[in-house]
Every structure is written in structure tokens, then in C-alpha cells.
Scaffold this active site. Structure first.
Site, mmCIF file in Angstrom:
data_model
loop_
_atom_site.group_PDB
_atom_site.id
_atom_site.type_symbol
_atom_site.label_atom_id
_atom_site.label_comp_id
_atom_site.label_asym_id
_atom_site.label_seq_id
_atom_site.Cartn_x
_atom_site.Cartn_y
_atom_site.Cartn_z
ATOM 1 N N GLY A 1 0.809 -1.214 0.000
ATOM 2 C CA GLY A 1 0.000 0.000 0.000
ATOM 3 C C GLY A 1 0.842 1.264 0.000
ATOM 4 O O GLY A 1 0.630 2.163 -0.806
ATOM 5 N N GLU B 1 6.594 4.229 4.864
ATOM 6 C CA GLU B 1 6.771 5.386 5.752
ATOM 7 C C GLU B 1 8.173 5.974 5.763
ATOM 8 O O GLU B 1 8.595 6.527 6.785
ATOM 9 C CB GLU B 1 6.389 4.953 7.171
ATOM 10 C CG GLU B 1 7.361 3.940 7.848
ATOM 11 C CD GLU B 1 6.975 2.477 7.700
ATOM 12 O OE1 GLU B 1 6.216 2.154 6.756
ATOM 13 O OE2 GLU B 1 7.451 1.659 8.521
ATOM 14 N N ASN B 2 8.953 5.900 4.672
ATOM 15 C CA ASN B 2 10.295 6.476 4.627
ATOM 16 C C ASN B 2 10.320 7.854 5.295
ATOM 17 O O ASN B 2 9.445 8.675 5.054
ATOM 18 C CB ASN B 2 10.737 6.619 3.178
ATOM 19 C CG ASN B 2 10.375 5.419 2.358
ATOM 20 O OD1 ASN B 2 10.798 4.320 2.660
ATOM 21 N ND2 ASN B 2 9.547 5.615 1.337
ATOM 22 N N HIS C 1 -1.896 6.151 8.472
ATOM 23 C CA HIS C 1 -1.021 5.054 8.909
ATOM 24 C C HIS C 1 0.450 5.415 8.687
ATOM 25 O O HIS C 1 1.273 5.330 9.607
ATOM 26 C CB HIS C 1 -1.384 3.786 8.143
ATOM 27 C CG HIS C 1 -0.556 2.589 8.473
ATOM 28 N ND1 HIS C 1 -0.962 1.622 9.359
ATOM 29 C CD2 HIS C 1 0.667 2.206 8.035
ATOM 30 C CE1 HIS C 1 -0.024 0.702 9.452
ATOM 31 N NE2 HIS C 1 0.986 1.026 8.654
ATOM 32 N N GLU C 2 0.773 5.835 7.472
ATOM 33 C CA GLU C 2 2.183 6.129 7.173
ATOM 34 C C GLU C 2 2.654 7.346 7.958
ATOM 35 O O GLU C 2 3.775 7.375 8.456
ATOM 36 C CB GLU C 2 2.385 6.344 5.667
ATOM 37 C CG GLU C 2 1.885 5.202 4.782
ATOM 38 C CD GLU C 2 2.367 3.822 5.175
ATOM 39 O OE1 GLU C 2 3.458 3.700 5.765
ATOM 40 O OE2 GLU C 2 1.624 2.846 4.909
ATOM 41 N N HIS D 1 3.485 6.391 11.498
ATOM 42 C CA HIS D 1 4.757 5.678 11.623
ATOM 43 C C HIS D 1 5.920 6.618 11.964
ATOM 44 O O HIS D 1 6.957 6.158 12.442
ATOM 45 C CB HIS D 1 5.096 4.976 10.298
ATOM 46 C CG HIS D 1 4.615 3.566 10.185
ATOM 47 N ND1 HIS D 1 4.722 2.638 11.208
ATOM 48 C CD2 HIS D 1 4.063 2.894 9.139
ATOM 49 C CE1 HIS D 1 4.240 1.475 10.794
ATOM 50 N NE2 HIS D 1 3.826 1.601 9.541
#
Ligand code: ARG
Ligand code: ZN
Length: 879
Positions: free
Chosen positions: A261, A264-265, A297-298, A301
């Protein structure tokens, strides 16, 4: 090769600084890495050999403290570079050549639609340069990219931009610096011809953050929803968790070819375009909600994952379970809390419970793996989130927040374990979670059997509980779990009774959480003046299979009266399961199918109740899916399940035609006169409208066909259009169906995400001939096996949703899927492995299907050189 948690050792060396330079060309890329390293003081004495990870790299030059090393100074294998340091502190310089332009696995550095991008989690960075590619090695990064200016005007990496300029020959460069130490899996770069939408956010301590979402120019009109979601997420994380963003800029980039999907860099999230792009005309309500959830979500993170990361990949749920829990609560706060819970539970019970009961079953914290990519699972993510939810339930919101504050403060900048997380929760709350931790180490779905006895003379009501957990691979015996059981007792009017346990001097509320900790346990309530009806496991307070001998009349009562919205829905589902199982039995015995009229009555009263949230009405009208009915069967009879469910739907459609039609028309009327809004009241209206239409269509009445065609043609949004298309596709109206499919494809042929929907709707059509339709669609110009979204839309939807066709008794569906897995194994092992899921569930079926499914798994195993991804799943499935 199997890797074990028990073998964990701290790294011998650390990397304090990483300086990278990428020279991007059309037929290769050069990567120069300078690693400022030192001996890990926690790793003991002496100077052991330095073993760097590296795969598919062509080593051009290697230096140790400025001394060029010759072939005699190091050893090279296809996965490692080994050399001998001579001092505690040293600098390694390497130059390698790589080939992103031919990277089809979409791991490491690769090209998607002409742009360069990366995916490094979990172990992709080793395909970029030689490195200590493990999450407990954390370094600062400086990254310089150089590329041709006109093809790649935008050059991005993690952190803040610090310099840029042009070179001769039409090239330019940019340097980015990320001051936060991070593991290599959070590294990212992007180079492409991208446009961005820019916005800003002022953090709680009044810092200004620039927000940018980069997309291909033609998609610039589909970014606003993601930007709105990002700002909401940033605000929510400040308010609910006290977490503030930490860099000056936060970027999201949408790419078309992406295995998962999103990722999260640090400061540079890279997303599957399906999780960023959304506007009314091209994305459904579900897609809008998915964008909102994945953006959140990302973003979340950044703290649960980046500032505090994982020590090793066995701890993956430390960041994923926690972050899924965080995004689920965010979505619940932004939309309808009950509906979000219903959707999540339905998904968990259908898919995660099946995983927990299959050959790949593993604990939330696995203790071994061959290929970590195979462990980005429903168990690690969704069950992991349920584990966090249970901690939240057991501690309550205040102590949970105290625990999360302590966790972030104590471990900021560290790579830690699930045990460290639990310790912070214990230290902040004073609650002992020793036994609770079994949720991390024991696989399988616990069963909780509940029985009751009422003593009218003593006015006491007793609940007897028995918990057990089936054996899973490598775990024959299980110890009792801590199961938070939220419950209430209802009187004959549906009112909640005060709950006072034996030994308590007064009642403690009317809905409360009991802790089940023993294999067998009983709770006795006093001052219960009449036989009550229990409302158990409210809100699905634990991921268990609950059983209680409810009668159908009792379930109908709970559907009407339970004050817990989730349990009202759950009562309806249990009633439907009982009725459907009865129909399945009738079908198997060759009897005439007879639908229990109580289901009709129950759904009629739901439909006629104007005070119910429309989204709840829609959820309650949705019968348990074929996947769920399969999961709860010992041996799933695919054909009987399908026949029974379709019979029930058709009967309900006939019997409830009037109220369904009334609801449909009223809602369509509002939709017709209201511009599209992506908000929950509007989602609710459209969801009821659309489920009503799908029932109505089963009657084949001409006015319904006319309504479907009107909705298809006149609506202004993809939610209504796609539903109209889907009901036509599943109908017998061949001419209208063909016409609508053709018009749709013509209109949307240039929009890949919309074409994915068009493929999916057809792949999921359960009418006979499904495999032939899917095979024909694979020849369509918009289809390609190189794009994971396309594979999922067509092959994934066929094998995962079209159960009657996939499980055709002649094994043709299995053969087809195995062929696709064999072909994907060579190009994209992660996608190949994920498509295998349906074949691994062979134990659920009759002997003849079992044999056919196993034969296909054997054929894959014998097909040649297998990736570790596919090998692990196939070999474990056959074991
Ligand atoms: N960390 C990402 C997320 O859940 C997923 C990365 C998955 N990568 C993989 N190779 N499976 O947000
Ligand atoms: Zn995640």
C-alpha cells in the site's frame, strides 16, 4: 534458510554517518556510499570481520580509510561483502553499479512509469549498496542525486534539501540531509517529472511544516483528499498521542507500480497511487476511506516506527500492530466508530482467522522465518492491532496514553522490542502484563465457550467460561490467554442490569470488562431478579471465536435492543449464519431450500427503522460473506455455500422488495440532487442505496433494471457508477451488461486505477464461466502482469473472491493460479508469494479438491528455481 529470533545478536559494527551519491542513467545507476563506522561497544572485544549485506550489486571500487582494496582484501559472495577492519573507527567507501531500469521485483531502486523510486523495507537497501541492512543499525544520511534535468526535474530524498545545482550535459543534482538517525529500510529517493500540491501545517509548538504531495501531472486533480487526510492525521496525532512532526517538510509521492500500500520512509512517504489518488468521479467511497487511512497510517509511523523502530524483523508488529491500531482509532474518530469496527472485525474474522488456522499460522511476534517479506501478514498487522486494542481496553485510555508517552520518551532514537513496549505500558500503569504477553508468542485463534445458569431462588446469574486454542505449526499446546470480555446483561425490556459480582459490595456499572485468564473460569452476578440475556464480547473486545447457545429469537432480540451497536450487528450476523448453515445442510441433502422467515422479519424491521444510522442498516443487510462461511466450516462445501447464500439473497429481495425499493429511491433521489461529498453521512446514504440496489436487481424486475441504468448513466461519482456496473455484470441482462462494460472501458481507458475496478468487478462475477472471462481479460490492452495492482485486480480478485469459479471441481482455477504464480516468481517474488494464499487453504476442502490443490503446489515446487518468498509458502503449505 530459516532465521530464528533466539539467534539474535547485537551488530558487531555501527554506522554513524551514511553519505550516498546516486548517478541516475537510463541504462544503469552508479551508487557511491561512504560509511563512517565504528566497533559496537556493546558487542565485546576484538575486531571481528565486517560482513556487509549486498545483492545484485556490481562492485566497482572499495576503499577502507582511503586505501583502495584489491580482490585479496575482501571476500565477495552473492549476498555478502566481508573485509577485515584494523581499527575501532574507520570509513568505508564503495562504488557499485545497479540496474533499476530492469528491476521488476519492485524492491530496492526501480523505475515506475518513467520515474525512479525506492522500496527498502524490509531488506531492499542491500540491493542499492553494501551496508549493514538491519533495523538496529541506525545512521544519519546525506543523499545526493544527479540525473538528466528534463526527464527528472524533481529530485527527492529523506530529510531537508540543503543544496542543488546543474551540471554540464543537461544534468542537475540535489542534496538532502536527514538529521534523524534511521535504519536503512527507511531510506528513500525519487527522481521524476512530477507535479505537487503544496500546503502547510502549524504544529502544536508553532513550527511551520511544508506539506507536498507529488504525482504525475495528469493526476494533480486527485490529490486534495489525501492532503486533507494528512492535515487531519497530523492534528489527531498531536491531540490523541501528543506526537508532533519533526522535520521542516513532509512529502508523499504516488507511484503506479508498488508491491504494497505505502511506505513510511522518513519525511518522504512513497505510496501506491491507489492509496493517494481520490476524487469523486474516479474513486469509490471505500477508496476515499482507504486513502484517508493509509495516509494516516504512514504519517503515524513517523513516531511508531521511525523515531522508535524495531530491533529486528521479528518485532515487526511493534510498529505495525501499534500503527494499525492508531490508524483504526483515527478512522473511527473521523467517520462512524461502529461501522469502522464492523468492517475491521468482518475482515479479521474472514482473513486473519483463516491465516491463523492455516499452514502459515504464526504468532504476532514470529520466532522464525525464511523470507521476512512473507511476514507482512494479517496476523502481524491486524491481529497485532487487536492486541494493542486489548491493552487499551485493559488499561483504559488514560493509562494507555501514559504508557505510550513513556514508551516514546524512553526509546526515542532506539531500535527496540515488543517486550520494551509492554514494559513501558506496565511501568506507566502498574498493571502486570506477564500473562497477557502470550498474545505475542502463541499463534492460533482462541475459542471461548460460554454457558449460563440462572438461580431464580438466589437471584444469581453465573457465566461459565472455557478457553482453548487449537494447535498450530510448531505449537501443539497453548497456555491460557488473558481475554478481556466486555459484557452486559439485558432484562426482558432490553435494559442493561447493574453488574455486581459475588464479593463486590455494590454494582460496578452496567457494561464492564471481565478478565478471563484461566482455561476454565466462572463469574457469578448477584441481585439479578430475572433471567437475563447476555450481550457478550461487546465491540469485539478480544480476537476470539466466541460461542454461546443463543436461540434465533434471542438473537433477534439482541438485534433490536442491544445498546452496543457492534453487538446489534453481530447478533444479526449470528442469526444469518444459523439460517445459512441450515440452508447449506438442505442443499447438501438435496432438499428443497426453505428460508427461516425470522431472518426476513429481522431485516424488515431493520429496513423500516428510520432512526437507525443508514450505514448500520447497510451493514446489517449484508449477509456473512462466502469467505467467512468457508472459514467457520470444518469442510467447506463451496457450491452449497454459494447456492445457500444466493438463495437467501434472492428470497430476501423478493420478500423485502417494497422497503428496499423505497429506501433505494429515497436515497438515489438525494444522491441525484447532492454533489459528491466524502463524509460519513454521505458514505452511509450511498452504502444503503447500493446494497438495496444489489438486492433489488436479483428480482429481475424491469423497473430495477431501469433504475440501475439510470444510476449508471446519470450519477456523478464512482461509488454509484461502479455499483451499477457490478449489479449489471452479475445480472442476466446480457445486452445491457456488455454495453455498460464497453462504455466504461472506453471512458476510463487511460485511468489505470479505474480500469483496476473494471477488471475486479468482472473477476469477482460468480456467474458460470469465470475462469474463461478472466483469461480473456488478461489479453486486454489495459492489463499487464508487471503492475501489482493489475495482478491483484484480476487474478487476486478471482482467486480470493470468486470462490465458486476458483474452486471449480475440475481444478481449472487451481491450475490457472499456479501458472500465474510460476510466471510471477521469476519477475516479482513478493507478488507471486502473496497470490498463493488461496491455494494454501487446501485443508478446508473435500478430498478431491485437496488433491488437486496439493498437486498444483507440488507443480510450483518442481517448476524450477524458486524465490525464497514462494519456496517458503509452498513448502510450509505442503508440510
Ligand atoms: N511498512 C509498510 C507499511 O505497512 C509496509 C512495507 C511493506 N514492505 C514489504 N516488503 N512487504 O506501512
Ligand atoms: Zn505500516
Amino acid at each position: 534458510k530459516m532465521i530464528y529470533l533466539k539467534d539474535y545478536q547485537v551488530p558487531d559494527y555501527l554506522i554513524d554517518e551514511t553519505h550516498l551519491t546516486f548517478e541516475l542513467f537510463e541504462d544503469h545507476t552508479l551508487v557511491h556510499a561512504q560509511l563512517v563506522m565504528r566497533r559496537n561497544p556493546d558487542a565485546g572485544a576484538g575486531l571481528p570481520a565486517l560482513v556487509l549485506d549486498g545483492q545484485q550489486l556490481e562492485l566497482l571500487e572499495l576503499k577502507l580509510d582511503d586505501r583502495v582494496l584489491g580482490a585479496a582484501d575482501y571476500q565477495l559472495t552473492d549476498s555478502h561483502l566481508t573485509l577485515q577492519p584494523t581499527q575501532e573507527q574507520f570509513v568505508i567507501d564503495s562504488s557499485v553499479r545497479i540496474h533499476p531500469e530492469s528491476n521488476t521485483a519492485l524492491e530496492g531502486l526501480y523505475k515506475s512509469s518513467g520515474m525512479f523510486c525506492t522500496q527498502c523495507e524490509a531488506e531492499g537497501f542491500r540491493k542499492i549498496t553494501y551496508y549493514l541492512d538491519r533495523p538496529d543499525v541506525m545512521s544519519t544520511f546525506t543523499t545526493t542525486l544527479s540525473a538528466e534535468q528534463h526527464r527528472y526535474p524533481v529530485l527527492l530524498s529523506n530529510g531537508n534539501p540543503i543544496a542543488s545545482g546543474s551540471e554540464e550535459g543537461g544534468r542537475h543534482w540535489a542534496t538532502w540531509e536527514d538529521p534523524f538517525k534511521k535504519p536503512a529500510y527507511l531510506f528513500a529517493l525519487v527522481a521524476g517529472d512530477l507535479w505537487c500540491v503544496e500546503d502547510r501545517f502549524t504544529t502544536m509548538s508553532a513550527r511551520e511544516v511544508t506539506l507536498r504531495i507529488y504525482v504525475e501531472p495528469e493526476n494533480i486533480d486527485k490529490v486534495q483528499h489525501a492532503m486533507d487526510s494528512l492535515k487531519k492525521s497530523m492534528k489527531w496525532d498531536e491531540e490523541v498521542y501528543g506526537r508532533e512532526y519533526d522535520l521542516d517538510i513532509f512529502m508523499i509521492v504516488a507511484v503506479n507500480d508498488f508491491n504494497m500500500g505505502a511506505m513510511e520512509n522518513k519525511g518522504l512517504n512513497i505510496f501506491n497511487s491507489s492509496c493517494v489518488l481520490a476524487k469523486a468521479e474516479t474513486a469509490t467511497d471505500a477508496a476515499h476511506q482507504r486513502v484517508e487511512a493509509v495516509v494516516a497510517h504512514e504519517y503515524f509511523h513517523n513516531w511508531s516506527g521511525n523515531r522508535v523502530t524495531c530491533r529486528d524483523w521479528f518485532q515487526l508488529s511493534l510498529k505495525e500492530g501499534f500503527t494499525v491500531f492508531r490508524d483504526a482509532e483515527f478512522s473511527a474518530d473521523m467517520n462512524s466508530r461502529t461501522v469502522k469496527r464492523i468492517e475491521d472485525v468482518a475482515y479479521l474474522r474472514t482473513h486473519q482467522f483463516a491465516e491463523d488456522a492455516g499452514p502459515m499460522a504464526h504468532p504476532v511476534r514470529p520466532d522464525s522465518f525464511m523470507e521476512i517479506s512473507n511476514f507482512y501478514t494479517l496476523t502481524v498487522y491486524e491481529k497485532g492491532s487487536e492486541v494493542l486494542r486489548m491493552i487499551h481496553t485493559l488499561l483504559g485510555p488514560q493509562l494507555f496514553r501514559k504508557g505510550s508517552d513513556l514508551y516514546f520518551a524512553r526509546h526515542d532514537g532506539q531500535a527496540v522490542t515488543c517486550d520494551d513496549f509492554i514494559k513501558a505500558m506496565e511501568d506507566a500503569s502498574g498493571v502486570d502484563l506477564t500473562q497477557f504477553k502470550r498474545w505475542y508468542s502463541q499463534a492460533g485463534t482462541p475459542r471461548l465457550e460460554v454457558s449460563e445458569s440462572y438461580d431464580a431462588a438466589a437471584n444469581t446469574y453465573r457465566l461459565q467460561l472455557r478457553q482453548s486454542c487449537p494447535a498450530t505449526p510448531g505449537q501443539a499446546e497453548k497456555l491460557p490467554f488473558v481475554i478481556p470480555l466486555e459484557l452486559a446483561l439485558l432484562d426482558a425490556q432490553g435494559r442493561e442490569l447493574p453488574l455486581q459480582l459475588v464479593g463486590e459490595d455494590k454494582p460496578v456499572g452496567t457494561s464492564r470488562v471481565l478478565q478471563v485468564t484461566q482455561a476454565e473460569q466462572a463469574f457469578t452476578f448477584v441481585n439479578i431478579a430475572e433471567q437475563p440475556l447476555p450481550s457478550l464480547l461487546r465491540g469485539f473486545s478480544a480476537p476470539v471465536k466466541l460461542s454461546f447457545p443463543y436461540s434465533r429469537d434471542q438473537l433477534m432480540f439482541l438485534m433490536q435492543h442491544d445498546s452496543d451497536g457492534f453487538n446489534r450487528w453481530e447478533a444479526g450476523q449470528q442469526l444469518a449464519v444459523q439460517v445459512l448453515q441450515e440452508l447449506i445442510g438442505q442443499h447438501q441433502r438435496g432438499e428443497l431450500l426453505v428460508l427461516d422467515p425470522r431472518l426476513v422479519a429481522a431485516l424488515r424491521s431493520v429496513l423500516e427503522n428510520d432512526s437507525l444510522d443508514q450505514a448500520m442498516v447497510a451493514e446489517m443487510l449484508s449477509l456473512p460473506g462466502e469467505g467467512y462461511l468457508t472459514e467457520i466450516s470444518d469442510v467447506a462445501d463451496v457450491d452449497a455455500i454459494h447456492a445457500a447464500r444466493e438463495f437467501a439473497r434472492a428470497q430476501l429481495a423478493e420478500a423485502l422488495f417494497e422497503p428496499l425499493w423505497a429506501r433505494y429511491q429515497a436515497n438515489r433521489e438525494v444522491s441525484r440532487n447532492t454533489p459528491y461529498v466524502a463524509e460519513s453521512a454521505h458514505f452511509a446514504r450511498r452504502s444503503l442505496q447500493n446494497i438495496a440496489l444489489s438486492y433489488l436487481m436479483l428480482t429481475g424486475k424491469p423497473q430495477v433494471l431501469a433504475a440501475a441504468l439510470e444510476q449508471y448513466e446519470a450519477c456523478d461519482n464512482m461509488t454509484e457508477r461502479l455499483t451499477a456496473l457490478a449489479v449489471l455484470v452479475n445480472s442476466p441482462f446480457e445486452a445491457e451488461k456488455a454495453e455498460a462494460l464497453k462504455a466504461f472501458a472506453e471512458h476510463f481507458k487511460d485511468n489505470a486505477l479505474v480500469m483496476d475496478q473494471w477488471f475486479s468487478v468482472q473477476a469477482a462475477c460468480t456467474l458460470p464461466g469465470g475462469l474463461a472471462r478472466v483469461q480473456a481479460l488478461m489479453q486486454h490492452p489495459a492489463f499487464t502482469m508487471k503492475n501489482p495492482n493489475k495482478v491483484r485486480a484480476l487474478i487476486g480478485a478471482f482467486a480470493g473472491q470468486n470462490l465458486v469459479n476458483f474452486h471449480a471441481a475440475d481444478g481449472s482455477g487451481y491450475r490457472f493460479l499456479a501458472d500465474q504464480v510460476i510466471s510471477l516468481n521469476a519477475t516479482n517474488p513478493q507478488i507471486a508469494s502473496r497470490q498463493l494464499g488461496p491455494l494454501t487453504r487446501w485443508r478446508k476442502y473435500d478430498a478431491s479438491r485437496q488433491a488437486l490443490m496439493r498437486a498444483e503446489l507440488e507443480r510450483i515446487l518442481a517448476s524450477g528455481e524458486l524465490s525464497s518468498d514462494v519456496f517458503e509458502v509452498v513448502s510450509k503449505s505442503l508440510a
